[in-house]
Design a protein around this motif. Structure first.
Motif, PDB file in Angstrom:
ATOM      1  N   LEU A   1      24.664 135.151 175.307  1.00 12.38           N
ATOM      2  CA  LEU A   1      25.362 134.459 176.381  1.00 12.38           C
ATOM      3  C   LEU A   1      26.606 133.762 175.866  1.00 12.38           C
ATOM      4  O   LEU A   1      26.772 133.542 174.662  1.00 12.38           O
ATOM      5  CB  LEU A   1      24.421 133.473 177.076  1.00 12.38           C
ATOM      6  N   VAL A   2      27.476 133.447 176.807  1.00 10.65           N
ATOM      7  CA  VAL A   2      28.723 132.753 176.501  1.00 10.65           C
ATOM      8  C   VAL A   2      28.822 131.540 177.414  1.00 10.65           C
ATOM      9  O   VAL A   2      28.492 131.629 178.605  1.00 10.65           O
ATOM     10  CB  VAL A   2      29.948 133.670 176.703  1.00 10.65           C
ATOM     11  N   VAL A   3      29.263 130.428 176.850  1.00  7.38           N
ATOM     12  CA  VAL A   3      29.367 129.179 177.602  1.00  7.38           C
ATOM     13  C   VAL A   3      30.831 128.775 177.711  1.00  7.38           C
ATOM     14  O   VAL A   3      31.569 128.805 176.716  1.00  7.38           O
ATOM     15  CB  VAL A   3      28.538 128.061 176.924  1.00  7.38           C
ATOM     16  N   TYR A   4      31.232 128.411 178.931  1.00  2.00           N
ATOM     17  CA  TYR A   4      32.620 128.051 179.222  1.00  2.00           C
ATOM     18  C   TYR A   4      32.694 126.634 179.766  1.00  2.00           C
ATOM     19  O   TYR A   4      31.709 126.083 180.264  1.00  2.00           O
ATOM     20  CB  TYR A   4      33.217 129.033 180.246  1.00  2.00           C
ATOM     21  N   ASP A   5      33.896 126.060 179.711  1.00  4.42           N
ATOM     22  CA  ASP A   5      34.097 124.702 180.203  1.00  4.42           C
ATOM     23  C   ASP A   5      34.156 124.629 181.721  1.00  4.42           C
ATOM     24  O   ASP A   5      33.881 123.574 182.295  1.00  4.42           O
ATOM     25  CB  ASP A   5      35.398 124.117 179.627  1.00  4.42           C
ATOM     26  N   GLU A   6      34.536 125.742 182.362  1.00  7.76           N
ATOM     27  CA  GLU A   6      34.700 125.741 183.812  1.00  7.76           C
ATOM     28  C   GLU A   6      34.042 126.979 184.405  1.00  7.76           C
ATOM     29  O   GLU A   6      33.640 127.901 183.686  1.00  7.76           O
ATOM     30  CB  GLU A   6      36.184 125.716 184.170  1.00  7.76           C
ATOM     31  N   ASP A   7      33.973 127.011 185.720  1.00  7.72           N
ATOM     32  CA  ASP A   7      33.321 128.101 186.435  1.00  7.72           C
ATOM     33  C   ASP A   7      34.194 129.357 186.395  1.00  7.72           C
ATOM     34  O   ASP A   7      35.260 129.393 187.018  1.00  7.72           O
ATOM     35  CB  ASP A   7      33.074 127.678 187.884  1.00  7.72           C
ATOM     36  N   PRO A   8      33.779 130.413 185.709  1.00  8.30           N
ATOM     37  CA  PRO A   8      34.612 131.614 185.650  1.00  8.30           C
ATOM     38  C   PRO A   8      34.685 132.361 186.980  1.00  8.30           C
ATOM     39  O   PRO A   8      35.573 133.188 187.160  1.00  8.30           O
ATOM     40  CB  PRO A   8      33.923 132.463 184.574  1.00  8.30           C
ATOM     41  N   ARG A   9      33.788 132.067 187.899  1.00 10.45           N
ATOM     42  CA  ARG A   9      33.875 132.693 189.221  1.00 10.45           C
ATOM     43  C   ARG A   9      35.082 132.186 189.990  1.00 10.45           C
ATOM     44  O   ARG A   9      35.650 132.906 190.818  1.00 10.45           O
ATOM     45  CB  ARG A   9      32.608 132.418 190.033  1.00 10.45           C
ATOM     46  N   ALA A  10      35.474 130.954 189.715  1.00  5.59           N
ATOM     47  CA  ALA A  10      36.616 130.359 190.411  1.00  5.59           C
ATOM     48  C   ALA A  10      37.940 130.794 189.807  1.00  5.59           C
ATOM     49  O   ALA A  10      38.951 130.905 190.515  1.00  5.59           O
ATOM     50  CB  ALA A  10      36.504 128.833 190.382  1.00  5.59           C
ATOM     51  N   ASP A  11      37.945 131.056 188.501  1.00 11.47           N
ATOM     52  CA  ASP A  11      39.175 131.457 187.823  1.00 11.47           C
ATOM     53  C   ASP A  11      38.781 132.269 186.589  1.00 11.47           C
ATOM     54  O   ASP A  11      38.304 131.714 185.601  1.00 11.47           O
ATOM     55  CB  ASP A  11      39.991 130.231 187.414  1.00 11.47           C
TER      56      ASP A  11
END
Length: 363
Positions: free
Chosen positions: A335-345
Motif C-alpha cells: 500500500l501507499v499512503v498520501y497526505d491528501e485524498d487522491p480521489r479529489a486530485d
C-alpha cells in the motif's frame, strides 16, 4: 521496523472508491481490519491509504538497447517502488528477472515472457524474431515461461512499404491465441496502427497495448469482446519526436505517427465512453524512465476520464483485472499512503508519504 512490529495505518483507508475505512493493521506482512490482541511494538502511519499502484505496461530488465545487468534492473524496480508502483505487468523483456521474486523489497511482477515479433520488424535485441509458421510454438514457449500473459508485436514499420503494417496473417494469430488460451495464458499485443486490430480482436486477443489505431468502426468490436487497452499515453507523447527522426527515410510513417499522436486523447476517450476497459501503463524501460504511473493517471484525467475512474485504472480495477488483491483482509500489505485524498486530485499520487511493501515501510 522488525518482523514483530505491528503496523497501524490510520486516517482514511481506500479499500475501494466508496469503501473507506478508518484504519487497518499489518501483522506478519498481511492486512487485518481487527486490532491484534496483545500488540505492543506498534508503528503508526497516518494519511490516505491506497493499494500499491499498478503499471500494467512496464519493462524491468530492459533499456533502449536490450537486456540490462541485474544491478540496472534493480534500480529500475526501485524507482517504480519509490514512486508507489508495487505491482507491474512486465509486457515483454529478454531479461530473466525471476530473482526479483525473492526480494521482498521489490515490486511484484507479472511477466509476459519475451516479445514475439516478425523477423526484422521490431527493436533490435528485444524480441524473438520469427516467421508466422513458428508463431504457435513460440507463443506456447512464452506462455510456459510467463505468469499468465504472452506479448506479441502486432504491427511495426515495414521498410519496403515505408509505413506501419500488420505483422501476422489472420490464421497465424488465431492459432497462436488459441494455443495460449489452451495453456491458461492471456495474450496482448503492441499495436500502434489500425491494420492489425480487427484480426487480433476477432482472433480472441485479451488486450491491446497503445491502441492508437483504434477507430470508431472498431470500438464496438472491442467493447463487445471485452478487449482491454493500455494506452501508455506518457509514451505516445514521444511520437512527434520519433516522427521527426524518421522523416527523411520514411515520410509516410512519420506523417502516420503524427496523426496517431494528434488524435490520441479522442481515441482513448472514445474507448472509455464505449465501455472498453482502460488501464494504466507507462511503457517504462525502453526509452522511457521508470516511476511514471502517477503521470499516466494524470494523462487519463486529461483524456476526460473521471478522476476516480482514472485512479481505479491504476489501483483497484487494475488489480482485479490482473487477479491480484488490493487492501483485502489477509492480503499482503502492499500500500501507499498520501497526505491528501487522491480521489479529489490525482496529482497527489506523485508524492507518496509512505510506501509499504509486504508489510514493511520501504519508503
Amino acid at each position: 521496523m522488525s518482523d514483530r512490529t505491528v503496523l497501524h495505518v490510520k486516517g482514511r483507508v481506500l479499500v475501494g472508491p466508496e469503501d473507506v475505512r478508518d484504519e487497518l493493521w499489518v501483522v506478519d506482512g498481511r492486512i487485518s481490519y481487527d486490532r491484534p490482541a496483545g500488540a505492543r511494538d506498534i508503528r503508526t502511519v497516518v494519511g490516505w491509504a491506497l493499494p500499491g499502484l499498478v503499471d500494467a505496461h512496464c519493462h524491468v530488465g530492459l533499456d533502449r538497447h536490450g537486456p540490462v545487468p541485474e544491478d540496472v534492473a534493480e534500480k529500475q524496480a526501485l524507482t517504480d517502488r519509490d514512486a508507489g508502483t508495487l505491482l507491474i505487468r512486465d509486457a515483454g523483456s529478454p531479461s530473466d528477472t525471476r530473482w526479483i521474486d525473492d526480494r521482498e523489497d521489490l515490486p511484484k511482477i507479472i511477466r509476459a515472457g519475451r516479445h514475439i515479433a516478425r523477423t526484422r520488424r521490431y527493436i533490435r535485441n528485444y524480441a524473438w524474431e520469427i516467421e508466422p509458421e513458428d508463431l504457435v510454438a513460440y507463443v506456447a514457449q512464452e506462455a510456459r515461461r510467463g505468469d499468465g500473459w504472452v506479448k506479441l508485436v502486432g504491427d511495426w514499420i515495414d521498410r519496403d512499404l515505408g509505413d506501419l503494417s500488420a505483422c501476422w496473417p489472420r490464421e497465424a494469430v488465431e492459432a497462436a491465441i488459441a494455443e495460449a488460451h489452451r495453456l491458461g495464458a492471456r495474450v496482448t499485443a503492441h499495436c500502434f496502427s489500425e491494420d492489425s486490430l480487427r484480426d487480433l480482436v476477432e482472433a480472441g486477443i485479451d488486450c491491446i497495448e497503445h491502441a492508437t489505431g483504434l477507430t470508431e468502426d472498431l470500438v464496438p468490436l472491442f467493447a463487445e469482446r471485452g478487449v482491454a487497452i493500455v494506452p501508455t499515453l506518457v509514451n505516445i507523447a514521444t511520437f512527434p519526436q520519433l516522427a521527426d527522426g524518421g522523416e527523411a527515410r520514411f515520410p509516410r510513417w512519420s506523417a502516420h505517427m503524427r496523426r496517431l499522436h494528434e488524435r490520441r486523447y479522442d481515441t482513448v476517450r472514445g474507448a472509455y465512453d464505449a465501455g472498453i476497459p482502460v488501464f494504466v501503463g507507462t511503457d517504462a524501460g525502453g526509452g522511457l524512465a521508470h516511476g511514471l504511473a502517477a503521470a499516466e493517471v494524470g494523462e487519463l484525467v486529461t483524456v476526460g476520464i473521471p478522476p476516480v475512474e482514472a485512479l481505479a485504472a491504476g489501483t483497484w480495477t487494475a488489480r482485479a483485472w490482473l487477479g491480484r488483491p488490493g487492501l483485502d483482509e489477509g492480503a499482503p500489505a502492499d500500500l501507499v499512503v498520501y497526505d491528501e485524498d487522491p480521489r479529489a486530485d490525482v496529482r497527489v499520487l506523485a508524492s507518496p508519504r509512505r510506501v509499504v511493501l509486504n508489510g514493511r515501510v520501504v519508503g
